[in-house]
Scaffold this motif. Structure first.
Motif, PDB file in Angstrom:
ATOM      1  N   UNK A   1       0.920  -1.354   0.131  1.00 55.42           N
ATOM      2  CA  UNK A   1       0.037  -0.011  -0.028  1.00 55.42           C
ATOM      3  C   UNK A   1       0.758   1.297  -0.196  1.00 55.42           C
ATOM      4  N   UNK A   2       1.821   1.257   0.644  1.00 52.27           N
ATOM      5  CA  UNK A   2       2.933   2.400   0.881  1.00 52.27           C
ATOM      6  C   UNK A   2       3.329   2.526  -0.566  1.00 52.27           C
ATOM      7  N   UNK A   3       3.979   1.565  -1.125  1.00 49.14           N
ATOM      8  CA  UNK A   3       4.635   1.501  -2.420  1.00 49.14           C
ATOM      9  C   UNK A   3       3.646   2.072  -3.385  1.00 49.14           C
ATOM     10  N   UNK A   4       2.543   1.555  -3.355  1.00 47.84           N
ATOM     11  CA  UNK A   4       1.481   2.096  -4.563  1.00 47.84           C
ATOM     12  C   UNK A   4       1.190   3.662  -4.176  1.00 47.84           C
ATOM     13  N   UNK A   5       1.239   4.127  -2.740  1.00 51.95           N
ATOM     14  CA  UNK A   5       0.808   5.503  -2.797  1.00 51.95           C
ATOM     15  C   UNK A   5       2.085   6.218  -3.100  1.00 51.95           C
ATOM     16  N   UNK A   6       3.327   5.683  -3.033  1.00 51.58           N
ATOM     17  CA  UNK A   6       4.669   6.501  -3.297  1.00 51.58           C
ATOM     18  C   UNK A   6       4.710   6.563  -4.898  1.00 51.58           C
ATOM     19  N   UNK A  47      -4.503   0.627  -7.674  1.00 52.81           N
ATOM     20  CA  UNK A  47      -3.985  -0.316  -6.847  1.00 52.81           C
ATOM     21  C   UNK A  47      -3.793   0.251  -5.496  1.00 52.81           C
ATOM     22  N   UNK A  48      -3.511   1.522  -5.171  1.00 53.79           N
ATOM     23  CA  UNK A  48      -3.655   2.206  -3.790  1.00 53.79           C
ATOM     24  C   UNK A  48      -4.936   2.010  -3.376  1.00 53.79           C
ATOM     25  N   UNK A  49      -6.213   2.177  -4.152  1.00 52.96           N
ATOM     26  CA  UNK A  49      -7.074   2.023  -3.636  1.00 52.96           C
ATOM     27  C   UNK A  49      -7.593   0.665  -3.040  1.00 52.96           C
ATOM     28  N   UNK A  50      -7.419  -0.262  -4.119  1.00 48.53           N
ATOM     29  CA  UNK A  50      -7.833  -1.795  -3.700  1.00 48.53           C
ATOM     30  C   UNK A  50      -6.966  -2.357  -2.776  1.00 48.53           C
ATOM     31  N   UNK A  51      -5.805  -1.751  -2.694  1.00 47.95           N
ATOM     32  CA  UNK A  51      -4.780  -2.448  -1.452  1.00 47.95           C
ATOM     33  C   UNK A  51      -5.429  -1.804  -0.169  1.00 47.95           C
ATOM     34  N   UNK A  52      -5.933  -0.751  -0.077  1.00 48.44           N
ATOM     35  CA  UNK A  52      -6.593  -0.378   1.168  1.00 48.44           C
ATOM     36  C   UNK A  52      -7.660  -1.214   1.576  1.00 48.44           C
ATOM     37  N   UNK A  53      -8.407  -1.575   0.514  1.00 45.17           N
ATOM     38  CA  UNK A  53      -9.590  -2.598   0.910  1.00 45.17           C
ATOM     39  C   UNK A  53      -9.019  -3.824   1.014  1.00 45.17           C
ATOM     40  N   UNK A  54      -7.975  -4.189   0.560  1.00 43.35           N
ATOM     41  CA  UNK A  54      -7.420  -5.640   1.011  1.00 43.35           C
ATOM     42  C   UNK A  54      -6.856  -5.675   2.311  1.00 43.35           C
ATOM     43  N   UNK A  55      -6.033  -4.425   2.694  1.00 43.83           N
ATOM     44  CA  UNK A  55      -5.710  -4.300   4.183  1.00 43.83           C
ATOM     45  C   UNK A  55      -6.974  -4.244   5.215  1.00 43.83           C
ATOM     46  N   UNK A  56      -7.947  -3.504   4.666  1.00 39.85           N
ATOM     47  CA  UNK A  56      -9.163  -3.508   5.685  1.00 39.85           C
ATOM     48  C   UNK A  56      -9.779  -4.951   5.841  1.00 39.85           C
ATOM     49  N   UNK A  57      -9.734  -5.737   4.607  1.00 37.68           N
ATOM     50  CA  UNK A  57     -10.302  -7.133   4.640  1.00 37.68           C
ATOM     51  C   UNK A  57      -9.342  -7.979   5.550  1.00 37.68           C
ATOM     52  N   UNK A  58      -8.090  -7.906   5.293  1.00 36.86           N
ATOM     53  CA  UNK A  58      -7.032  -8.539   5.972  1.00 36.86           C
ATOM     54  C   UNK A  58      -7.295  -8.325   7.761  1.00 36.86           C
ATOM     55  N   UNK A  59      -7.584  -7.139   8.164  1.00 36.30           N
ATOM     56  CA  UNK A  59      -7.893  -6.667   9.606  1.00 36.30           C
ATOM     57  C   UNK A  59      -9.018  -7.474  10.055  1.00 36.30           C
ATOM     58  N   UNK A  60     -10.173  -7.600   8.777  1.00 38.57           N
ATOM     59  CA  UNK A  60     -11.340  -8.391   9.441  1.00 38.57           C
ATOM     60  C   UNK A  60     -11.436  -9.660   9.489  1.00 38.57           C
TER      61      UNK A  60
END
Length: 265
Positions: A1-6, A47-60
Motif C-alpha cells: 500500500x505504501x509503495x503504491x501510494x509512493x 492499486x492504492x485504492x484496492x490495496x486499502x480494501x485488501x488491508x481492511x479485509x485482512x484486519x477483518x
C-alpha cells in the motif's frame, strides 16, 4: 500500500500533473508516452485504492474469523493478493491507452460521445471508488460488531477473576483506531471525486485549456486533489502508528545511505 501510494506521488503528481501545468516536458506529451503515462497513473491509483480494501479485509479476517485467519493471514497469501490486485488494476486501465488522439496528447472525440466510453467510465467509477467504499464500510461494521462482542465477554471474565489488565484488548483497540483512521480518511477524501464522477465526464484532462475557468473543471480538480491527498495520508497514518513499519523504513534508509556512501568513495 505504501509503495503504491509512493508511485502515485511520483507518476501522477510529478510526471503528469506538475509537468502538464508548470513544466511541460515535451517528451512526456508525445502521444505514445502520454498514453502509457495515463494508463500507468490510473493503474497505480487503482492499486492504492484496492490495496486499502485488501488491508481492511485482512484486519477483518484477523479479528473476526479465527479458523480462516491461520490460512489467510500469511506472507504467501499477502503476496498473492498484492500480485492479483496489481494485475487486475493494470488490466482495467489498459483501455484508456486508446483514449488519446494518435497525433496529439488530447482525448479523442469518441471519448466524449461514444456510448461505450460512457459505459466504461461508469464502470470505472463504480469499481473505483464506489465499490471500495461499500466494501470498506461492510468490513468495518463486521469488525466493530466482533470486537464489541468479544470485549464484553472478556471484561466480564476479567471482572470475575479480579484481573483488569487486558493487553489483548488494548492491542485490538489500537488496531481498530488505525483501521478506522485509514477508512475514514479514505471515504471522506474520495467522496467528492465519487459524486463528481457520477455526474460529469473528465474534462480537460491534459490541461490544454490554460484558463481553468469552468466550475465543472474546478470541481473535478478539487476531487483529484482530495483523492491524491488520501493516498499520501494513508501511508503517513500507517507509518506513524506501526513500530515494525518504522523499523523497516529506518533499516531500508540506513542501507540506502550506506550504499550511496560506498559509491561516493
Amino acid at each position: 500500500m505504501a509503495a503504491a501510494d509512493l508511485m502515485v506521488v511520483i507518476i501522477v503528481l510529478i510526471l503528469e500533473r506538475i509537468n502538464y501545468i508548470y513544466l511541460f516536458a515535451h517528451f512526456l506529451v508525445v502521444t505514445p508516452v502520454c498514453s502509457v503515462l495515463l494508463v500507468v497513473s490510473l493503474a497505480t491509483r487503482d492499486c492504492s485504492v484496492w490495496l486499502t480494501v485488501a488491508f481492511t479485509f485482512d484486519r477483518c479476517v484477523a479479528i473476526c474469523c479465527e479458523k480462516l485467519r491461520n490460512r489467510y493471514c500469511t506472507e504467501r497469501t499477502a503476496t498473492v493478493v498484492v500480485a492479483t490486485v496489481s494485475a487486475a488494476c493494470c488490466a482495467q486501465a489498459i483501455p484508456y491507452y486508446f483514449a488519446k488522439d494518435r497525433w496529439r496528447c488530447v482525448a479523442v472525440a469518441e471519448y466524449f460521445t461514444s456510448p461505450l466510453w460512457k459505459a466504461y467510465q461508469v464502470y470505472h467509477g463504480i469499481t473505483t471508488p464506489l465499490l471500495p467504499i461499500c466494501l470498506i464500510l461492510l468490513f468495518n461494521v463486521s469488525t466493530v460488531h466482533r470486537v464489541i462482542a468479544t470485549n464484553r465477554v472478556r471484561q466480564e471474565l476479567r471482572k470475575s477473576s479480579g484481573n483488569r489488565h487486558d493487553p489483548e484488548g488494548q492491542n485490538r483497540r489500537k488496531s481498530m483506531i488505525l483501521l478506522f483512521a485509514l477508512s475514514a480518511n479514505f471515504i471522506l477524501l474520495w467522496m467528492h471525486y465519487l459524486v463528481h464522477s457520477m455526474n460529469w465526464q473528465v474534462e480537460n484532462y491534459s490541461y490544454t485549456d490554460r484558463y481553468f475557468s469552468k466550475p465543472t473543471y474546478i470541481l473535478q480538480q478539487c476531487g483529484f486533489m482530495l483523492s491524491f491527498l488520501s493516498m499520501c495520508t494513508n501511508t503517513c497514518i500507517y507509518g506513524l502508528s506501526q513500530r515494525k513499519f518504522r523499523d523497516q523504513l529506518k533499516y531500508g534508509s540506513k542501507h540506502l545511505f550506506a550504499a550511496m556512501g560506498e559509491i561516493c568513495k
